[in-house]
Design a protein around this motif. Structure first.
Motif, PDB file in Angstrom:
ATOM      1  N   PRO A   1       0.803  -1.228   0.000  1.00 14.80           N
ATOM      2  CA  PRO A   1       0.000   0.000   0.000  1.00 14.80           C
ATOM      3  C   PRO A   1       0.839   1.285   0.000  1.00 14.80           C
ATOM      4  O   PRO A   1       0.487   2.254  -0.672  1.00 14.80           O
TER       5      PRO A   1
ATOM      6  N   SER B   1       2.255   1.810  -3.314  1.00 15.28           N
ATOM      7  CA  SER B   1       1.146   2.225  -4.174  1.00 15.28           C
ATOM      8  C   SER B   1       0.835   3.702  -3.970  1.00 15.28           C
ATOM      9  O   SER B   1       0.519   4.424  -4.924  1.00 15.28           O
TER      10      SER B   1
ATOM     11  N   ARG C   1      -4.008   3.061   2.598  1.00 14.96           N
ATOM     12  CA  ARG C   1      -4.690   1.979   1.897  1.00 14.96           C
ATOM     13  C   ARG C   1      -4.464   2.149   0.396  1.00 14.96           C
ATOM     14  O   ARG C   1      -4.130   3.231  -0.083  1.00 14.96           O
ATOM     15  N   HIS C   2      -4.659   1.089  -0.352  1.00 12.49           N
ATOM     16  CA  HIS C   2      -4.732   1.247  -1.804  1.00 12.49           C
ATOM     17  C   HIS C   2      -5.870   2.225  -2.106  1.00 12.49           C
ATOM     18  O   HIS C   2      -6.886   2.238  -1.420  1.00 12.49           O
TER      19      HIS C   2
ATOM     20  N   ARG D   1      -9.419   1.191  -1.836  1.00 15.42           N
ATOM     21  CA  ARG D   1      -9.821   0.462  -0.635  1.00 15.42           C
ATOM     22  C   ARG D   1     -10.180   1.369   0.537  1.00 15.42           C
ATOM     23  O   ARG D   1     -10.529   0.888   1.610  1.00 15.42           O
TER      24      ARG D   1
ATOM     25  N   SER E   1       0.232  -1.630   5.602  1.00 22.98           N
ATOM     26  CA  SER E   1       1.108  -0.698   4.895  1.00 22.98           C
ATOM     27  C   SER E   1       2.522  -1.057   5.272  1.00 22.98           C
ATOM     28  O   SER E   1       2.992  -0.749   6.354  1.00 22.98           O
TER      29      SER E   1
END
Length: 252
Positions: A88, A91, A230-231, A234, A246
């Motif tokens: 995450p 990301s 979070r992504h 999500r 994470s």
């Protein structure tokens, strides 16, 4: 931070405090400019090993990833073979890439991500996240290990790995980082810089915006302060849904 307990002052007092902080901000900016100059002045090392990456256009050598430019920025993205999804925090970093890419290209810079997962697994996750930046696989090569972002089970079993230029505990087989390469007119590739740990915050423009606000980052005082991340698809998960940890942002 308690908003209802924050000092409230007159306009004159606020302006005086703001001017004092401005002087400090400008001092730090000048120091950052000097640090950037020292970073650019670092010696380089030639990359003699042949690394092959799996890309959407077929196998490519490191020198071919520059896409016609002389400078290459690599995000070492934590996505290992067999992982259901990428880290995450990595990301969160990558969410900034598509917006930056067109501007970086104007300054002779190619930006891409490299992960050890096979390309099919990378593409599956990329489609879910809606990203457009180039992302290649180093699966089967020594690239991740040589640049300090992947560790063998044997290395992890010792309790310490070589990460961020020192021996330390790391909780996963993959780690985050950013590496910089340059290619000369003869096609030789040189490694100029790598940064790890909190150094990867350079990709996190959202953090810089948070730092301007009264509540700042609002992170708990825990070892992995990016536990909240979070992504991006999500954050609206139903209550009680367990989010992926994470996993990657070491605060040092």
């Amino acid at each position: 931070m308690h908003i209802d307990r924050h000092p409230i002052v007159s306009s004159e007092q606020w302006l005086a405090a703001r001017k004092a902080l401005l002087a400090r901000e400008k001092e730090v900016m000048r120091q950052a400019d000097q640090l950037a100059a020292e970073r650019r002045a670092l010696p380089w090392r030639r990359v003699d090993k042949e690394y092959t990456f799996d890309t959407a256009a077929g196998p490519r050598k490191l020198a071919e990833l520059f896409d016609g430019r002389s400078q290459l920025l690599v995000q070492h993205f934590m996505l290992g073979p067999g992982w259901e999804q990428g880290c995450p925090s990595c990301s969160f970093m990558a969410d900034h890439s598509d917006g930056m890419n067109v501007h970086l290209a104007q300054r002779d810079i190619t930006l891409l991500a490299v992960s050890r997962a096979p390309l099919a697994e990378i593409e599956r996750f990329r489609r879910r996240m809606g990203w457009r930046f180039d992302w290649v696989s180093s699966y089967g090569s020594d690239f991740n290990g040589d640049f300090g972002v992947s560790f063998t089970p044997e290395e992890l079993a010792t309790g310490e790995v070589e990460y961020n230029y020192g021996r330390r505990f790391f909780p996963a087989q993959e780690a985050p980082g950013i590496s910089v390469f340059v290619r000369d007119d003869a096609g030789q590739v040189f490694h100029t810089y790598s940064t790890y740990g909190r150094g990867v915050e350079v990709m996190m423009g959202a953090y810089r915006m948070m730092d301007l606000t009264p509540k700042g980052r609002s992170e708990r005082d825990v070892p992995h302060k990016m536990e909240w991340v979070r992504h991006h698809d999500r954050y609206d998960a139903p209550a009680g849904t367990k989010a992926a940890a994470s996993c990657c942002h070491a605060h040092d």
